[in-house]
Design a protein around this motif. Sequence first.
Motif, PDB file in Angstrom:
ATOM      1  N   UNK A 259      15.598  -1.858   9.381  1.00 41.92           N
ATOM      2  CA  UNK A 259      14.432  -1.480  10.088  1.00 41.92           C
ATOM      3  C   UNK A 259      14.259  -0.471  11.234  1.00 41.92           C
ATOM      4  N   UNK A 260      13.249  -0.067  11.275  1.00 40.91           N
ATOM      5  CA  UNK A 260      12.813   1.034  12.348  1.00 40.91           C
ATOM      6  C   UNK A 260      12.333  -0.010  13.594  1.00 40.91           C
TER       7      UNK A 260
ATOM      8  N   UNK B 291       0.822  -1.171  -0.021  1.00 39.99           N
ATOM      9  CA  UNK B 291      -0.096   0.010   0.017  1.00 39.99           C
ATOM     10  C   UNK B 291       0.920   1.413   0.021  1.00 39.99           C
ATOM     11  N   UNK B 292       1.739   1.021   0.687  1.00 38.94           N
ATOM     12  CA  UNK B 292       2.907   2.443   0.850  1.00 38.94           C
ATOM     13  C   UNK B 292       4.183   1.815   1.042  1.00 38.94           C
ATOM     14  N   UNK B 293       5.115   1.922   0.068  1.00 37.93           N
ATOM     15  CA  UNK B 293       6.547   1.802   0.235  1.00 37.93           C
ATOM     16  C   UNK B 293       7.099   2.404   1.321  1.00 37.93           C
ATOM     17  N   UNK B 294       6.845   3.504   1.579  1.00 37.13           N
ATOM     18  CA  UNK B 294       7.698   4.424   2.544  1.00 37.13           C
ATOM     19  C   UNK B 294       7.524   3.863   3.992  1.00 37.13           C
ATOM     20  N   UNK B 295       6.520   2.872   4.235  1.00 34.99           N
ATOM     21  CA  UNK B 295       6.416   2.342   5.661  1.00 34.99           C
ATOM     22  C   UNK B 295       7.220   0.854   5.713  1.00 34.99           C
TER      23      UNK B 295
ATOM     24  N   UNK C 278       8.638 -12.171   1.123  1.00 31.69           N
ATOM     25  CA  UNK C 278       7.657 -11.155   1.081  1.00 31.69           C
ATOM     26  C   UNK C 278       8.149  -9.735   0.924  1.00 31.69           C
ATOM     27  N   UNK C 279       9.486  -9.623   1.359  1.00 29.55           N
ATOM     28  CA  UNK C 279       9.861  -8.327   0.904  1.00 29.55           C
ATOM     29  C   UNK C 279      10.134  -7.950  -0.424  1.00 29.55           C
ATOM     30  N   UNK C 280      10.552  -8.900  -1.012  1.00 30.49           N
ATOM     31  CA  UNK C 280      10.833  -8.761  -2.461  1.00 30.49           C
ATOM     32  C   UNK C 280       9.336  -8.882  -3.338  1.00 30.49           C
ATOM     33  N   UNK C 281       8.462  -9.557  -2.765  1.00 26.67           N
ATOM     34  CA  UNK C 281       7.015  -9.696  -3.404  1.00 26.67           C
ATOM     35  C   UNK C 281       6.556  -8.360  -3.270  1.00 26.67           C
ATOM     36  N   UNK C 282       6.704  -7.676  -1.965  1.00 24.45           N
ATOM     37  CA  UNK C 282       6.032  -6.476  -1.623  1.00 24.45           C
ATOM     38  C   UNK C 282       6.722  -5.407  -2.587  1.00 24.45           C
TER      39      UNK C 282
END
Length: 431
Positions: free
Chosen positions: A214-215, A79-83, A148-152
């Motif tokens: 990561x944050x 939905x939002x790559x910045x997140x 799923x990091x790559x899929x996203x």
Amino acid sequence: MSSVAAFLQPKLPMLRLLAGSISSLAIGVLAQAVAFVLLARYLGTTQFGELTTISAVTALANTWCGFGPGEVLRRIVSRDASDYPEALGHTILMILITGIVLTVLLIGGMLMFPPPDGGIGSAERLQILLLLVPINVMFPSFFNLVENVFLAHGDFRRGNFINGGSGVARALAAVVACGLFGVTSLRDWALWWAAVHLAIGVICVIMIRRFGLPRWNILRREAWLGGNLAFSSFLIMLRHNVDVLVLSAVTSPDFVGVYGAGRRLIGAALVVPGAFDRVIYGKLAVAGKNGARASLRLATKYLPYSLLISAATSVGLFLVAPYASLVFGHAFAPASDVIRTLAWTVIPTAVQFLAFDALNAAEHHKVSTIVSGVTNTVGALMVVLLGSTYGTVGIYVALYFSDLARGGGLWTALNMLAGGRQSAQTRAERS
């Protein structure tokens, strides 16, 4: 021909993604089968039995590890790559926290119930558990997260590489350990198993570093949604194993083995509809941001494709069923009847996948958990009751009823949520 080409042309990118996903998942399933065959031959019945028990228990625990980290990250980032930093930090922390708790509980619990034959000493068994339990509980969740990091981010090629590559690496570890180094001890194999997973983990960390660090924080809302998803996954896995438990009580051990072989092939075939859902979930997540109505609209659009893919898979299973003995051995010839009978469960299962993902994409995890929980619990009870009374015929009936009830319940819930939101919007517009 021109009209056919015009119809297929816009669908070629998705077809390529689907083919890649099916290939990577199939490679992983095949590699796992190779590893289990080798380990059964080299470890012997006693040690392989212990490994099977540990694998089964940790597989159930893994459904809770991280509270569905892969789904959480992909839904947020799609939905939002910045997140991405917040999503990555949350999911890694959830894997570590839940994984450590589950590891301690499992090791303590399994030490209280030593193997009845006493083939493995208590000190050696503790070493085995310390190596296998944390690896089996936490690392599959981490690998799924990295995939799923790559899929996203739309990188299906590397996502497929993680999925298929990790399975191949495990199989190669079994080939090298048993075939070249002659490993015949479960403790020695546990060392190899831990080492190969740590190596894959380091590679995964290196591969995703380019997306950012990561944050570290816990997203409470996502923890709640993920907990619902984990509970639903646990019930699904529990329901999928209860038929074997019932059969072990009402039939001979030989038939349990035959039935298990047939079910393994059915499970491998589910890779095909599962790969389709894997490809489209990102789009469902984007649509689900606008609520259940948008999620339903897109899921309905994909439903005919899901039915077509699953029906073709069922037909394929039915046609290859007579050749089961060529795969599993002559003693498993009766597995052909099991495969022919259960081949058609692929269709309602694929329908379930689509509705389940559509609900989760719209962040209705609680609803999907309740529906799945009720239908899986009822299905498990039916397997126990009908299986105990009517044997395998009763189990077959209960399995079909459970699959149809779960699919129907999930689609009904999705339609009701979509209709409820539409009614609310209509009332707001009138006012």
